[in-house]
Write a protein that holds these residues in place. Structure first.
Motif, PDB file in Angstrom:
ATOM      1  N   CYS A  11      43.131  41.575  33.473  1.00  0.00           N
ATOM      2  CA  CYS A  11      42.712  42.078  34.786  1.00  0.00           C
ATOM      3  C   CYS A  11      43.783  43.064  35.274  1.00  0.00           C
ATOM      4  O   CYS A  11      44.861  43.193  34.671  1.00  0.00           O
ATOM      5  CB  CYS A  11      42.584  40.924  35.768  1.00  0.00           C
ATOM      6  SG  CYS A  11      44.153  40.112  36.045  1.00  0.00           S
ATOM      7  N   GLY A  13      45.828  42.906  37.798  1.00  0.00           N
ATOM      8  CA  GLY A  13      47.109  42.319  38.204  1.00  0.00           C
ATOM      9  C   GLY A  13      48.011  42.008  37.019  1.00  0.00           C
ATOM     10  O   GLY A  13      49.224  42.215  37.063  1.00  0.00           O
ATOM     11  N   CYS A  94      50.672  39.944  41.912  1.00  0.00           N
ATOM     12  CA  CYS A  94      49.454  40.774  42.012  1.00  0.00           C
ATOM     13  C   CYS A  94      49.199  41.090  43.498  1.00  0.00           C
ATOM     14  O   CYS A  94      49.285  40.187  44.349  1.00  0.00           O
ATOM     15  CB  CYS A  94      48.269  40.016  41.427  1.00  0.00           C
ATOM     16  SG  CYS A  94      46.723  40.867  41.730  1.00  0.00           S
ATOM     17  N   ALA A 257      41.710  35.922  32.639  1.00  0.00           N
ATOM     18  CA  ALA A 257      42.299  37.175  33.134  1.00  0.00           C
ATOM     19  C   ALA A 257      43.593  37.551  32.413  1.00  0.00           C
ATOM     20  O   ALA A 257      44.014  38.709  32.432  1.00  0.00           O
ATOM     21  CB  ALA A 257      42.558  37.045  34.628  1.00  0.00           C
TER      22      ALA A 257
HETATM   23  S1  SF4 Z   1      44.268  38.079  41.657  1.00  0.00           S
HETATM   24 FE1  SF4 Z   1      44.702  37.220  39.641  1.00  0.00          FE
HETATM   25  S2  SF4 Z   1      42.793  37.552  38.493  1.00  0.00           S
HETATM   26 FE2  SF4 Z   1      42.694  38.886  40.287  1.00  0.00          FE
HETATM   27  S3  SF4 Z   1      43.516  40.855  39.621  1.00  0.00           S
HETATM   28 FE3  SF4 Z   1      45.228  39.690  40.471  1.00  0.00          FE
HETATM   29  S4  SF4 Z   1      46.169  38.616  38.758  1.00  0.00           S
HETATM   30 FE4  SF4 Z   1      44.130  39.298  38.111  1.00  0.00          FE
END
Ligand code: SF4
Length: 279
Positions: A11, A13, A94, A257
Protein backbone atom coordinates in the motif's frame (compact mmCIF):
# COMPACT_ATOMS: atom_id res chain seq x y z
CA UNK A 1 -7.05 -20.39 -13.81
CA UNK A 2 -5.00 -18.43 -11.29
CA UNK A 3 -6.08 -14.82 -10.69
CA UNK A 4 -4.27 -12.16 -8.68
CA UNK A 5 -6.68 -9.71 -7.06
CA UNK A 6 -6.49 -6.01 -7.93
CA UNK A 7 -4.86 -3.80 -5.29
CA UNK A 8 -2.51 -6.57 -4.07
CA UNK A 9 1.06 -5.56 -3.19
CA UNK A 10 2.39 -2.77 -1.00
CA UNK A 11 0.00 0.00 0.00
CA UNK A 12 1.01 3.66 -0.19
CA UNK A 13 2.06 3.83 3.49
CA UNK A 14 4.34 0.80 3.32
CA UNK A 15 5.93 1.94 0.04
CA UNK A 16 6.58 5.37 1.55
CA UNK A 17 8.17 3.87 4.70
CA UNK A 18 10.49 1.63 2.69
CA UNK A 19 11.52 4.55 0.48
CA UNK A 20 12.44 6.53 3.61
CA UNK A 21 14.57 3.62 4.85
CA UNK A 22 16.27 3.30 1.45
CA UNK A 23 16.99 7.03 1.34
CA UNK A 24 18.66 6.86 4.76
CA UNK A 25 20.68 3.74 3.81
CA UNK A 26 21.76 5.28 0.48
CA UNK A 27 22.98 8.36 2.36
CA UNK A 28 25.33 6.07 4.32
CA UNK A 29 23.57 6.59 7.65
CA UNK A 30 23.58 4.14 10.53
CA UNK A 31 19.96 3.07 10.28
CA UNK A 32 17.83 1.40 12.95
CA UNK A 33 14.09 0.76 13.08
CA UNK A 34 12.03 0.77 16.23
CA UNK A 35 9.97 -2.43 16.02
CA UNK A 36 9.34 -4.23 12.72
CA UNK A 37 8.97 -1.38 10.23
CA UNK A 38 6.19 -3.36 8.56
CA UNK A 39 4.55 -6.68 9.44
CA UNK A 40 6.39 -8.82 6.90
CA UNK A 41 9.23 -11.02 8.27
CA UNK A 42 10.83 -11.57 4.82
CA UNK A 43 11.06 -7.83 4.09
CA UNK A 44 12.31 -7.07 7.62
CA UNK A 45 14.98 -9.74 7.34
CA UNK A 46 16.09 -8.39 3.92
CA UNK A 47 16.48 -4.94 5.54
CA UNK A 48 18.53 -6.47 8.37
CA UNK A 49 20.89 -7.95 5.79
CA UNK A 50 21.37 -4.42 4.42
CA UNK A 51 22.42 -3.32 7.91
CA UNK A 52 19.12 -1.93 9.26
CA UNK A 53 19.04 -2.90 12.96
CA UNK A 54 15.70 -3.85 14.49
CA UNK A 55 15.27 -2.47 18.00
CA UNK A 56 12.62 -3.36 20.52
CA UNK A 57 13.64 -1.12 23.44
CA UNK A 58 14.50 2.61 23.50
CA UNK A 59 17.65 1.68 25.50
CA UNK A 60 19.03 -0.04 22.39
CA UNK A 61 19.14 3.25 20.45
CA UNK A 62 22.64 4.61 19.78
CA UNK A 63 23.51 8.28 19.54
CA UNK A 64 24.62 7.98 15.89
CA UNK A 65 21.44 6.21 14.81
CA UNK A 66 19.05 7.48 12.21
CA UNK A 67 16.00 5.95 13.78
CA UNK A 68 13.01 5.04 11.64
CA UNK A 69 9.59 5.07 13.29
CA UNK A 70 7.46 2.29 11.78
CA UNK A 71 4.32 2.72 9.65
CA UNK A 72 2.10 2.04 12.68
CA UNK A 73 3.65 4.85 14.74
CA UNK A 74 4.63 4.61 18.40
CA UNK A 75 3.19 5.74 21.72
CA UNK A 76 3.64 9.47 22.50
CA UNK A 77 5.99 8.88 25.47
CA UNK A 78 8.12 6.41 23.52
CA UNK A 79 8.41 8.81 20.56
CA UNK A 80 9.69 11.52 22.92
CA UNK A 81 12.19 9.10 24.46
CA UNK A 82 13.45 7.98 21.04
CA UNK A 83 13.94 11.60 19.96
CA UNK A 84 16.11 12.23 23.03
CA UNK A 85 18.29 9.18 22.36
CA UNK A 86 18.78 9.09 18.56
CA UNK A 87 20.89 11.44 16.47
CA UNK A 88 18.07 11.72 13.97
CA UNK A 89 14.51 10.43 13.85
CA UNK A 90 12.72 9.74 10.57
CA UNK A 91 9.00 9.40 11.09
CA UNK A 92 7.70 6.77 8.66
CA UNK A 93 4.28 6.65 10.32
CA UNK A 94 1.76 6.35 7.48
CA UNK A 95 -0.03 9.72 7.09
CA UNK A 96 -3.41 7.90 7.39
CA UNK A 97 -2.30 6.39 10.69
CA UNK A 98 -0.98 9.74 11.90
CA UNK A 99 -4.38 11.30 11.11
CA UNK A 100 -6.06 8.60 13.25
CA UNK A 101 -3.73 9.44 16.11
CA UNK A 102 -4.54 13.17 15.80
CA UNK A 103 -8.26 12.38 15.81
CA UNK A 104 -7.83 10.23 18.93
CA UNK A 105 -6.46 13.30 20.69
CA UNK A 106 -9.12 15.67 19.35
CA UNK A 107 -12.15 13.45 20.01
CA UNK A 108 -10.96 12.52 23.50
CA UNK A 109 -10.90 16.19 24.55
CA UNK A 110 -14.71 16.23 24.78
CA UNK A 111 -15.77 12.57 24.64
CA UNK A 112 -14.82 9.16 25.94
CA UNK A 113 -12.71 7.67 23.16
CA UNK A 114 -13.57 4.34 21.54
CA UNK A 115 -11.08 2.72 19.16
CA UNK A 116 -12.39 -0.16 17.07
CA UNK A 117 -9.32 -2.35 16.71
CA UNK A 118 -6.94 -4.88 18.24
CA UNK A 119 -5.69 -3.77 21.66
CA UNK A 120 -2.26 -5.30 21.08
CA UNK A 121 -1.70 -3.74 17.67
CA UNK A 122 1.02 -1.03 17.72
CA UNK A 123 -1.16 1.40 15.75
CA UNK A 124 -3.93 1.13 18.37
CA UNK A 125 -1.50 1.39 21.30
CA UNK A 126 -0.11 4.55 19.71
CA UNK A 127 -3.63 5.93 19.09
CA UNK A 128 -4.78 5.55 22.70
CA UNK A 129 -1.54 7.07 24.00
CA UNK A 130 -2.89 10.34 22.52
CA UNK A 131 -6.13 10.15 24.51
CA UNK A 132 -6.77 13.09 26.80
CA UNK A 133 -9.03 11.07 29.11
CA UNK A 134 -10.90 7.81 29.31
CA UNK A 135 -10.64 5.39 26.39
CA UNK A 136 -11.92 1.95 25.39
CA UNK A 137 -10.69 -0.45 22.72
CA UNK A 138 -13.30 -2.78 21.25
CA UNK A 139 -12.76 -5.60 18.81
CA UNK A 140 -16.28 -7.03 18.67
CA UNK A 141 -19.85 -5.85 18.67
CA UNK A 142 -20.42 -7.51 22.08
CA UNK A 143 -17.63 -5.49 23.65
CA UNK A 144 -19.32 -2.33 22.32
CA UNK A 145 -22.75 -3.37 23.63
CA UNK A 146 -21.41 -3.67 27.19
CA UNK A 147 -19.56 -0.35 27.35
CA UNK A 148 -20.78 1.85 30.22
CA UNK A 149 -23.30 4.60 29.48
CA UNK A 150 -21.54 7.94 28.84
CA UNK A 151 -22.67 11.41 27.87
CA UNK A 152 -20.59 11.28 24.70
CA UNK A 153 -18.46 8.76 22.81
CA UNK A 154 -15.95 9.69 20.10
CA UNK A 155 -15.22 6.73 17.83
CA UNK A 156 -12.38 5.96 15.42
CA UNK A 157 -11.11 2.72 13.86
CA UNK A 158 -7.76 1.09 13.33
CA UNK A 159 -6.98 1.95 9.69
CA UNK A 160 -7.17 -1.68 8.55
CA UNK A 161 -10.37 -2.63 10.40
CA UNK A 162 -13.48 -4.07 8.80
CA UNK A 163 -16.04 -1.45 7.69
CA UNK A 164 -18.84 -3.79 8.79
CA UNK A 165 -17.54 -4.04 12.35
CA UNK A 166 -17.06 -0.26 12.52
CA UNK A 167 -20.69 0.32 11.48
CA UNK A 168 -21.97 -2.36 13.89
CA UNK A 169 -20.08 -0.75 16.77
CA UNK A 170 -21.53 2.66 15.91
CA UNK A 171 -25.02 1.13 15.91
CA UNK A 172 -24.44 -0.50 19.30
CA UNK A 173 -23.10 2.73 20.80
CA UNK A 174 -26.19 4.73 19.84
CA UNK A 175 -27.90 3.29 22.93
CA UNK A 176 -24.83 3.79 25.17
CA UNK A 177 -24.55 7.60 25.02
CA UNK A 178 -26.39 10.83 24.37
CA UNK A 179 -23.97 12.13 21.73
CA UNK A 180 -22.03 9.99 19.27
CA UNK A 181 -19.15 11.46 17.28
CA UNK A 182 -17.55 9.17 14.73
CA UNK A 183 -14.71 9.46 12.24
CA UNK A 184 -14.30 6.61 9.80
CA UNK A 185 -10.50 6.29 9.78
CA UNK A 186 -10.35 3.04 7.77
CA UNK A 187 -7.94 3.91 4.96
CA UNK A 188 -8.96 3.91 1.31
CA UNK A 189 -6.19 1.43 0.41
CA UNK A 190 -7.71 -1.10 2.83
CA UNK A 191 -11.19 -0.42 1.48
CA UNK A 192 -10.13 -1.07 -2.15
CA UNK A 193 -8.04 -4.16 -1.27
CA UNK A 194 -10.88 -5.75 0.74
CA UNK A 195 -13.50 -5.01 -1.93
CA UNK A 196 -11.39 -6.53 -4.72
CA UNK A 197 -10.46 -9.59 -2.61
CA UNK A 198 -14.08 -10.30 -1.65
CA UNK A 199 -15.22 -10.01 -5.28
CA UNK A 200 -12.53 -12.49 -6.32
CA UNK A 201 -13.29 -14.86 -3.41
CA UNK A 202 -16.89 -15.13 -4.65
CA UNK A 203 -15.67 -16.58 -7.97
CA UNK A 204 -12.90 -19.04 -7.03
CA UNK A 205 -12.58 -22.51 -5.45
CA UNK A 206 -9.50 -21.65 -3.36
CA UNK A 207 -8.32 -18.28 -2.13
CA UNK A 208 -4.73 -17.69 -0.97
CA UNK A 209 -4.00 -14.63 1.15
CA UNK A 210 -0.27 -13.90 1.19
CA UNK A 211 1.30 -12.02 4.09
CA UNK A 212 3.32 -12.16 7.30
CA UNK A 213 1.93 -14.39 10.04
CA UNK A 214 2.19 -11.33 12.31
CA UNK A 215 0.14 -9.16 9.93
CA UNK A 216 -3.30 -8.44 11.40
CA UNK A 217 -4.66 -7.02 8.16
CA UNK A 218 -3.67 -10.20 6.28
CA UNK A 219 -5.42 -12.37 8.90
CA UNK A 220 -8.53 -10.16 8.67
CA UNK A 221 -8.49 -10.36 4.88
CA UNK A 222 -8.41 -14.16 5.11
CA UNK A 223 -11.39 -14.10 7.50
CA UNK A 224 -13.40 -11.91 5.12
CA UNK A 225 -12.57 -14.14 2.13
CA UNK A 226 -13.62 -17.27 4.07
CA UNK A 227 -17.19 -15.96 4.18
CA UNK A 228 -17.34 -16.24 0.36
CA UNK A 229 -14.76 -18.96 -0.31
CA UNK A 230 -14.53 -21.50 2.56
CA UNK A 231 -11.15 -22.74 1.28
CA UNK A 232 -9.30 -19.49 2.03
CA UNK A 233 -5.77 -19.81 3.43
CA UNK A 234 -3.27 -17.37 4.95
CA UNK A 235 0.23 -18.21 3.71
CA UNK A 236 3.56 -16.40 4.12
CA UNK A 237 5.24 -17.92 1.07
CA UNK A 238 4.63 -20.59 -1.58
CA UNK A 239 5.93 -23.18 0.93
CA UNK A 240 2.66 -22.80 2.85
CA UNK A 241 0.40 -23.90 -0.01
CA UNK A 242 -1.35 -27.15 0.88
CA UNK A 243 -1.38 -29.98 -1.69
CA UNK A 244 -5.16 -29.91 -2.28
CA UNK A 245 -4.92 -26.30 -3.57
CA UNK A 246 -3.22 -27.50 -6.73
CA UNK A 247 -6.26 -29.59 -7.64
CA UNK A 248 -8.61 -26.58 -7.61
CA UNK A 249 -9.69 -25.27 -11.00
CA UNK A 250 -9.93 -21.60 -10.04
CA UNK A 251 -7.48 -20.14 -7.56
CA UNK A 252 -7.52 -16.52 -6.37
CA UNK A 253 -4.60 -14.73 -4.74
CA UNK A 254 -4.63 -11.57 -2.67
CA UNK A 255 -2.22 -10.14 -0.10
CA UNK A 256 -1.91 -7.96 2.98
CA UNK A 257 -0.78 -4.33 2.75
CA UNK A 258 2.81 -5.19 3.68
CA UNK A 259 3.35 -7.96 1.13
CA UNK A 260 5.54 -7.09 -1.87
CA UNK A 261 3.91 -7.80 -5.24
CA UNK A 262 6.97 -9.99 -6.04
CA UNK A 263 5.88 -12.40 -3.26
CA UNK A 264 2.39 -12.55 -4.73
CA UNK A 265 3.71 -13.20 -8.23
CA UNK A 266 6.05 -15.87 -6.89
CA UNK A 267 3.08 -17.73 -5.38
CA UNK A 268 1.17 -17.40 -8.68
CA UNK A 269 4.12 -18.64 -10.76
CA UNK A 270 4.75 -21.55 -8.39
CA UNK A 271 1.13 -22.72 -8.69
CA UNK A 272 1.18 -22.39 -12.49
CA UNK A 273 4.42 -24.36 -12.67
CA UNK A 274 3.07 -27.15 -10.44
CA UNK A 275 -0.15 -27.32 -12.41
CA UNK A 276 1.70 -27.48 -15.74
CA UNK A 277 4.06 -30.15 -14.45
CA UNK A 278 1.08 -32.22 -13.33
CA UNK A 279 -0.31 -32.33 -16.86
S1 SF4 B 1 -3.08 3.12 6.81
FE1 SF4 B 1 -1.95 1.19 6.78
S2 SF4 B 1 -2.90 0.04 5.08
FE2 SF4 B 1 -3.52 2.18 4.83
S3 SF4 B 1 -2.01 3.09 3.46
FE3 SF4 B 1 -1.29 3.45 5.55
S4 SF4 B 1 0.06 1.75 6.05
FE4 SF4 B 1 -1.15 1.16 4.26
Amino acid sequence: MVTVSEHSGFCFGVRRALELVKKACDAGKQVAAFGPIIHNPQVVSALEKQGVRQLSLPEEVQQDDTLIIRTHGVEVEIAADLKRRAGEVVDATCPFVAKTHRLAKKLSEHSSLVVVGDAEHPEVRAAVSNARGEYFIVSSIDEARYLPYRDSYGVIAQTTQSETLFEQVLDALKTRCRLLRAENTICSATHKRVKAAVELAKKVDVMLVVGGNNSANTARLRCLCTAYCPKSYHIETEDGISADCFEAENIGITAGASTPIEHVNRVRDYILKRKNNGK
